[in-house]
Design an enzyme around this catalytic site. Sequence first.
Site, PDB file in Angstrom:
ATOM      1  N   GLY A  12      43.196 -58.690 -14.224  1.00 39.38           N
ATOM      2  CA  GLY A  12      42.210 -60.070 -14.045  1.00 39.38           C
ATOM      3  C   GLY A  12      41.756 -60.409 -15.480  1.00 39.38           C
ATOM      4  CB  THR A  13      42.586 -60.150 -19.123  1.00 37.17           C
ATOM      5  OG1 THR A  13      43.777 -60.249 -18.919  1.00 37.17           O
ATOM      6  CG2 THR A  13      42.407 -58.550 -19.254  1.00 37.17           C
ATOM      7  CG  ASN A  14      45.376 -65.003 -17.918  1.00 35.23           C
ATOM      8  OD1 ASN A  14      45.381 -65.537 -18.510  1.00 35.23           O
ATOM      9  ND2 ASN A  14      46.320 -63.676 -17.806  1.00 35.23           N
ATOM     10  CB  ILE A  86      56.515 -65.327  -2.720  1.00 31.20           C
ATOM     11  CG1 ILE A  86      56.993 -64.074  -3.613  1.00 31.20           C
ATOM     12  CG2 ILE A  86      56.968 -66.329  -2.580  1.00 31.20           C
ATOM     13  CD1 ILE A  86      57.214 -64.748  -4.934  1.00 31.20           C
ATOM     14  CG  LEU A  87      50.783 -68.442  -2.616  1.00 31.26           C
ATOM     15  CD1 LEU A  87      50.024 -69.508  -3.300  1.00 31.26           C
ATOM     16  CD2 LEU A  87      50.148 -67.725  -1.425  1.00 31.26           C
ATOM     17  CG  ASN A 101      52.022 -68.627 -11.311  1.00 38.72           C
ATOM     18  OD1 ASN A 101      51.174 -67.630 -11.343  1.00 38.72           O
ATOM     19  ND2 ASN A 101      53.360 -68.272 -11.657  1.00 38.72           N
ATOM     20  CG  HIS A 103      56.360 -66.829 -15.515  1.00 34.67           C
ATOM     21  ND1 HIS A 103      56.468 -65.867 -14.322  1.00 34.67           N
ATOM     22  CD2 HIS A 103      57.182 -66.700 -16.218  1.00 34.67           C
ATOM     23  CE1 HIS A 103      57.812 -65.445 -14.628  1.00 34.67           C
ATOM     24  NE2 HIS A 103      58.065 -65.782 -15.742  1.00 34.67           N
TER      25      HIS A 103
HETATM   26  C1  GRF Z   1      49.746 -62.271 -16.893  1.00 33.33           C
HETATM   27  O1  GRF Z   1      50.615 -61.823 -18.082  1.00 33.33           O
HETATM   28  C2  GRF Z   1      50.331 -63.453 -16.349  1.00 33.33           C
HETATM   29  O2  GRF Z   1      50.971 -64.178 -17.009  1.00 33.33           O
HETATM   30  C3  GRF Z   1      51.280 -62.934 -15.071  1.00 33.33           C
HETATM   31  O3  GRF Z   1      50.368 -61.512 -14.750  1.00 33.33           O
HETATM   32  C4  GRF Z   1      49.592 -61.230 -15.808  1.00 33.33           C
HETATM   33  C5  GRF Z   1      48.158 -61.024 -15.342  1.00 33.33           C
HETATM   34  O4  GRF Z   1      47.263 -60.431 -16.420  1.00 33.33           O
HETATM   35  N1  GRF Z   1      51.170 -63.718 -14.029  1.00 33.33           N
HETATM   36  P1  GRF Z   1      45.796 -60.111 -16.009  1.00 33.33           P
HETATM   37  O5  GRF Z   1      45.612 -59.620 -14.530  1.00 33.33           O
HETATM   38  O6  GRF Z   1      45.157 -61.675 -16.101  1.00 33.33           O
HETATM   39  O7  GRF Z   1      45.193 -59.377 -17.067  1.00 33.33           O
END
Ligand code: GRF
Length: 187
Positions: A12-14, A86-87, A101, A103
């Site tokens: 969940g860093t994003n 996958i949704l 999303n 990627h």
């Molecule tokens: C990211 O690299 C994203 O592109 C991929 O999964 C990873 C998620 O990282 N789909 P985080 O959980 O947000 O740290």
Amino acid sequence: MKNIAVLISGSGTNLERIIEGIASNEIPNTKICMVVADRPCYGLERAKKHGIPQALIPRGKTFSENLAHCLPKEVDLIVLAGFLSILPQKFITLYPNKIINIHPSLLPKFGGKGMWGMHVHNAVIAAQESESGATVHYVTAGIDEGDIILQKKVDITTEDTPESLAQKIHEVEYQILPKAISQVLNS
Ligand code: GRF
């Protein structure tokens, strides 16, 4: 005020970057109305720490029905931020142009079935690519096939390993994801 839901499966860093982006007004007038995970993961702890409503809906056949049931009706955008299920098409058509999303490659390269997490970076290094990057795109029924919203490149050096590449790509993800969310919400 726009409402976004964030779907996660991992660290969940994003998600954390989205939370920061909202706090710093990089993503203006927006609130995360819900974080949903399809498995126990650290991202849920992050949501809890920030007082964001969260749910764990175990993956499986009824995942998307349960998800649709649990999402607030007024959701403006659903962000898949490291979400590994996958949704199904049926769910996607309920939210036209409202699911995006992130990627970890320069789509359309290194996308599709089986291309997630370290599998992507391993494949990129094995192919001796000179660059990779991150892509934010709309979610459609074809895996990683929807229109691209934002993309950013990173250079690959001969010293790079799949792990160092993953790190570089995370950094550019943190730059483009808040931008893409703000762009989509205000378009
Ligand atoms: C990211 O690299 C994203 O592109 C991929 O999964 C990873 C998620 O990282 N789909 P985080 O959980 O947000 O740290």
